[in-house]
Design a protein around this motif. Structure first.
Motif, PDB file in Angstrom:
ATOM      1  N   ALA A  40      38.159  62.429  29.022  1.00 31.65           N
ATOM      2  CA  ALA A  40      37.454  62.039  27.800  1.00 31.65           C
ATOM      3  C   ALA A  40      36.188  61.248  28.083  1.00 31.65           C
ATOM      4  O   ALA A  40      35.445  60.909  27.158  1.00 31.65           O
ATOM      5  CB  ALA A  40      38.386  61.222  26.902  1.00 31.65           C
ATOM      6  N   CYS A  41      35.928  60.957  29.356  1.00 32.78           N
ATOM      7  CA  CYS A  41      34.775  60.137  29.731  1.00 32.78           C
ATOM      8  C   CYS A  41      33.471  60.908  29.497  1.00 32.78           C
ATOM      9  O   CYS A  41      33.369  62.077  29.856  1.00 32.78           O
ATOM     10  CB  CYS A  41      34.882  59.739  31.204  1.00 32.78           C
ATOM     11  N   ARG A  42      32.482  60.247  28.915  1.00 33.45           N
ATOM     12  CA  ARG A  42      31.173  60.858  28.704  1.00 33.45           C
ATOM     13  C   ARG A  42      30.301  60.599  29.921  1.00 33.45           C
ATOM     14  O   ARG A  42      30.206  59.465  30.398  1.00 33.45           O
ATOM     15  CB  ARG A  42      30.527  60.272  27.446  1.00 33.45           C
ATOM     16  N   GLU A  43      29.682  61.624  30.435  1.00 32.04           N
ATOM     17  CA  GLU A  43      28.878  61.502  31.646  1.00 32.04           C
ATOM     18  C   GLU A  43      27.763  60.477  31.466  1.00 32.04           C
ATOM     19  O   GLU A  43      27.035  60.492  30.465  1.00 32.04           O
ATOM     20  CB  GLU A  43      28.275  62.864  32.010  1.00 32.04           C
ATOM     21  N   GLY A  62      30.099  60.125  40.016  1.00 27.07           N
ATOM     22  CA  GLY A  62      31.229  61.006  39.782  1.00 27.07           C
ATOM     23  C   GLY A  62      32.259  60.466  38.820  1.00 27.07           C
ATOM     24  O   GLY A  62      33.262  61.126  38.552  1.00 27.07           O
ATOM     25  N   GLY A  63      32.061  59.253  38.287  1.00 28.49           N
ATOM     26  CA  GLY A  63      33.008  58.719  37.314  1.00 28.49           C
ATOM     27  C   GLY A  63      33.290  57.257  37.499  1.00 28.49           C
ATOM     28  O   GLY A  63      32.537  56.535  38.173  1.00 28.49           O
ATOM     29  N   LEU A  64      34.400  56.803  36.922  1.00 35.15           N
ATOM     30  CA  LEU A  64      34.767  55.397  36.957  1.00 35.15           C
ATOM     31  C   LEU A  64      35.786  55.129  38.051  1.00 35.15           C
ATOM     32  O   LEU A  64      36.631  55.973  38.346  1.00 35.15           O
ATOM     33  CB  LEU A  64      35.347  54.962  35.612  1.00 35.15           C
ATOM     34  N   ALA A  80      35.170  48.858  23.636  1.00 36.64           N
ATOM     35  CA  ALA A  80      33.798  49.291  23.926  1.00 36.64           C
ATOM     36  C   ALA A  80      33.688  50.793  24.139  1.00 36.64           C
ATOM     37  O   ALA A  80      32.622  51.373  23.916  1.00 36.64           O
ATOM     38  CB  ALA A  80      33.278  48.563  25.163  1.00 36.64           C
ATOM     39  N   CYS A  81      34.752  51.436  24.555  1.00 37.87           N
ATOM     40  CA  CYS A  81      34.694  52.859  24.900  1.00 37.87           C
ATOM     41  C   CYS A  81      34.435  53.710  23.657  1.00 37.87           C
ATOM     42  O   CYS A  81      35.199  53.645  22.684  1.00 37.87           O
ATOM     43  CB  CYS A  81      35.991  53.295  25.564  1.00 37.87           C
ATOM     44  N   PRO A  82      33.375  54.537  23.662  1.00 27.74           N
ATOM     45  CA  PRO A  82      33.051  55.343  22.479  1.00 27.74           C
ATOM     46  C   PRO A  82      33.806  56.675  22.411  1.00 27.74           C
ATOM     47  O   PRO A  82      33.712  57.384  21.412  1.00 27.74           O
ATOM     48  CB  PRO A  82      31.547  55.594  22.643  1.00 27.74           C
ATOM     49  N   THR A  83      34.544  57.029  23.453  1.00 32.69           N
ATOM     50  CA  THR A  83      35.156  58.367  23.510  1.00 32.69           C
ATOM     51  C   THR A  83      36.671  58.339  23.702  1.00 32.69           C
ATOM     52  O   THR A  83      37.274  59.385  23.946  1.00 32.69           O
ATOM     53  CB  THR A  83      34.542  59.175  24.667  1.00 32.69           C
ATOM     54  N   ASP A  84      37.287  57.186  23.639  1.00 32.39           N
ATOM     55  CA  ASP A  84      38.736  57.047  23.862  1.00 32.39           C
ATOM     56  C   ASP A  84      39.157  57.432  25.273  1.00 32.39           C
ATOM     57  O   ASP A  84      40.293  57.868  25.495  1.00 32.39           O
ATOM     58  CB  ASP A  84      39.543  57.875  22.855  1.00 32.39           C
ATOM     59  N   ALA A  85      38.245  57.254  26.228  1.00 34.52           N
ATOM     60  CA  ALA A  85      38.641  57.418  27.630  1.00 34.52           C
ATOM     61  C   ALA A  85      39.506  56.245  28.062  1.00 34.52           C
ATOM     62  O   ALA A  85      40.350  56.376  28.948  1.00 34.52           O
ATOM     63  CB  ALA A  85      37.408  57.519  28.523  1.00 34.52           C
TER      64      ALA A  85
END
Length: 262
Positions: A40-43, A62-64, A80-85
């Motif tokens: 669900a993470c936004r690039e 490449g991510g978190l 803070a997460c806008p995408t529910d990651a």
């Protein structure tokens, strides 16, 4: 007969049978570690990393990178997460025997029952010496709850002792301040072999909020060999009990590669 005796008889048994199957752990509805869903993470987004006070989340190519050994369960990342990651969860049972299992991994493998040594001598009882190595007393409050009527830790054959000479396990809270490092080492050296160490709370695991400053270390890393890691700020009584039972091979480790079973 005293009034409190009548009250006790009227109230009935207060102690839970947990960790028996289906029994009440007392932690229903309690927020645990945030759950990470990289799909669900936004690039290019690093909003959660920007608000994390302990660098448990870091933005990398490449991510978190997510390290639950640094998490203080503040929930700022989920807000803070806008995408529910990063989402709230009730995942509080985060005791592990290997520090690496607190770091989120794409290629997680099921945890290592075989890697945990047998401790047959402690199947019936375990004696613990607790050392506060600079804690804020949050973890101490949860430790005190272990001996209340609901949890009644003694029923499991687990006891706290005032002397390290009678202890099998050294339970450490706090980030190991400069002032407490020598007393901590003195307590450890007074213990008879074999001796084990459990880091309780994020401060003891990695330093927490205050770790690494002019007066404080970064937990037990590089100070003592650790056999059980239990992050949380603070970990609740049920989490501490489960980690102790895991140490005794009476419960299974539920976390591997930063993910909890279920």
């Amino acid at each position: 007969m005293a009034l409190w005796t009548f009250f006790g008889l009227a109230s009935g048994k207060a102690t839970t049978n947990w960790p028996g199957t289906g029994e009440d752990s007392g932690q229903q509805g309690v927020l645990g570690m945030p759950r990470y869903n990289p799909a669900a993470c936004r690039e290019g987004c690093a909003d959660c990393a920007a608000v994390c006070p302990t660098h448990a989340i870091e933005a990398r190519a490449g991510g978190l990178a997510v390290d639950y050994g640094r998490c203080v369960v503040c929930q700022l990342c989920t807000e803070a997460c806008p995408t529910d990651a990063m989402t709230p969860s009730e995942d509080w049972a985060f005791g592990v025997t290997n520090r690496q299992d607190l770091i989120w991994s794409e290629t997680s493998v099921r945890a290592r029952a075989a890697a945990t040594p047998e401790r047959k001598a402690f199947r019936r009882s375990l004696h613990i010496r607790h050392v506060d190595a600079g804690s804020c007393n949050g973890c101490e409050s949860e430790l005190q709850a272990l001996n209340n009527p609901f949890y009644n830790l003694h029923r499991l054959g687990i006891f706290f002792t005032a002397s390290p000479r009678f202890a099998d396990l050294l339970l450490v809270t706090g980030p190991v301040t400069n002032a407490m490092r020598e007393p901590l080492m003195t307590a450890y050296e007074a213990m008879a072999d074999p001796r084990w160490v459990m880091a309780v709370g994020t401060c003891a695991v990695s330093g927490g909020i205050s770790g690494g400053n002019y007066a404080s270390g970064t937990g037990l890393e590089g100070v003592l060999p650790v056999d059980v890691y239990l992050p949380g700020c603070p970990p609740n009584p049920a989490a501490i009990m489960e980690a102790l039972l895991m140490f005794l091979n009476r419960a299974s480790q539920r976390v591997s590669g930063g993910r909890i079973d279920g």
